[in-house]
Design a protein around this motif. Sequence first.
Motif, PDB file in Angstrom:
ATOM      1  N   ARG A  30       0.367  -1.052  -0.068  1.00  0.00           N
ATOM      2  CA  ARG A  30      -0.286   0.454  -0.059  1.00  0.00           C
ATOM      3  C   ARG A  30       0.820   1.519  -0.224  1.00  0.00           C
ATOM      4  O   ARG A  30       0.556   2.135  -0.756  1.00  0.00           O
ATOM      5  CB  ARG A  30      -1.096  -0.133   1.259  1.00  0.00           C
ATOM      6  N   ASP A  31       1.719   1.642   0.643  1.00  0.00           N
ATOM      7  CA  ASP A  31       2.780   2.675   0.919  1.00  0.00           C
ATOM      8  C   ASP A  31       3.933   2.955  -0.784  1.00  0.00           C
ATOM      9  O   ASP A  31       3.229   3.660  -0.701  1.00  0.00           O
ATOM     10  CB  ASP A  31       3.941   2.309   1.953  1.00  0.00           C
TER      11      ASP A  31
ATOM     12  N   LYS B 260       2.343   5.866  -2.973  1.00  0.00           N
ATOM     13  CA  LYS B 260       3.718   6.539  -3.239  1.00  0.00           C
ATOM     14  C   LYS B 260       4.046   7.128  -5.033  1.00  0.00           C
ATOM     15  O   LYS B 260       4.260   8.141  -5.205  1.00  0.00           O
ATOM     16  CB  LYS B 260       4.545   6.311  -2.749  1.00  0.00           C
TER      17      LYS B 260
ATOM     18  N   ALA C 267       3.431   9.026   2.591  1.00  0.00           N
ATOM     19  CA  ALA C 267       4.055   7.436   1.981  1.00  0.00           C
ATOM     20  C   ALA C 267       5.432   7.352   3.109  1.00  0.00           C
ATOM     21  O   ALA C 267       6.596   8.037   2.516  1.00  0.00           O
ATOM     22  CB  ALA C 267       4.513   6.987   0.964  1.00  0.00           C
ATOM     23  N   LYS C 268       5.989   6.184   3.448  1.00  0.00           N
ATOM     24  CA  LYS C 268       6.851   6.383   4.104  1.00  0.00           C
ATOM     25  C   LYS C 268       8.028   5.881   3.301  1.00  0.00           C
ATOM     26  O   LYS C 268       9.829   6.123   3.205  1.00  0.00           O
ATOM     27  CB  LYS C 268       7.006   4.818   5.006  1.00  0.00           C
ATOM     28  N   SER C 269       8.082   5.505   2.188  1.00  0.00           N
ATOM     29  CA  SER C 269       8.448   5.417   0.988  1.00  0.00           C
ATOM     30  C   SER C 269       9.301   6.272   0.280  1.00  0.00           C
ATOM     31  O   SER C 269       9.634   6.238  -0.894  1.00  0.00           O
ATOM     32  CB  SER C 269       8.697   4.262   0.048  1.00  0.00           C
TER      33      SER C 269
ATOM     34  N   GLU D 147      12.368  -1.079   1.566  1.00  0.00           N
ATOM     35  CA  GLU D 147      11.588  -1.514   1.365  1.00  0.00           C
ATOM     36  C   GLU D 147      11.081  -2.872   0.293  1.00  0.00           C
ATOM     37  O   GLU D 147      11.069  -3.728   0.083  1.00  0.00           O
ATOM     38  CB  GLU D 147      10.040  -0.899   1.479  1.00  0.00           C
TER      39      GLU D 147
END
Length: 270
Positions: A52-53, A57, A135-137, A146
């Motif tokens: 999802r992340d 992104k 988003a973390k990425s 990731e």
Amino acid sequence: MTDKIPDFYKQSIYHAFSGVIGIRYPDMRGAQNNVFFVKTNDGDYAAKFTARDMAIKNSAAARLMSARGIPVPETRICNCGGTWIERYPLIPGKTLHEQVRIGMSDEQIRRAYEDILTHFVAMENIPVERFVTDAKSRKFHDMAYESVKITNGTGMAAALRPLAYLANCGRSRNTALLHSDITPKNVIVDENGRLVSFLDLDSVTLCNRSYAFAVMADKWQELGFNPAELYDKYEIMAEKPLNRGRINTMLNAVHFMKTMMFHTSKLRGK
């Protein structure tokens, strides 16, 4: 056409697409084996299973790049009961890697890289503050963690994350929304060497220019060309100098990280 596709993937694809006629793996698969070509009554598509992340992104990055005329896939996100799929119309043409293998001339390869550099400069001109996503990425070292976690395991991902962070340290003016893995396998070109589209939106992230350029220069050099030629072309187009010393240092870092991942992949495969 769908016999060798695991049921989990088939069921999710049937949920995400209507009128599915067939599903197959690409002729050249990536390390994750998570991309499929889907033939439907409405046309041919690519379907990429992702997190999802990463999907969020990638969607945000694709919108910004498309608005600047940078050719990237027209992605849509599908949530199939918690399984996330990026889908986009199949892009005509072959990757630069495939074109080189069947005999693309040096002149045509140079033409392809001129187009790539033109759009690389355009990427640098996207205001970083417009890349709004939670988003973390979104940052390179988090995206690398990731991605490597999926292909090489958590241990390798944890080991490479600080290296990726250090490789992307630097002045904020040298950070931009860039494709951090521009290689012949990640660009589609026509038979004349003209760029059709970038692939692998996972690698589009907030990244240090010297690192992203080093990855591109690494493959240019593997094709038998002098990196200085690429540096000169960029500086003429961008009307600003590159930090050539830092890029050469980054080339060594790129080789080191690739070697680590290669050996880890071999050990995991035993």
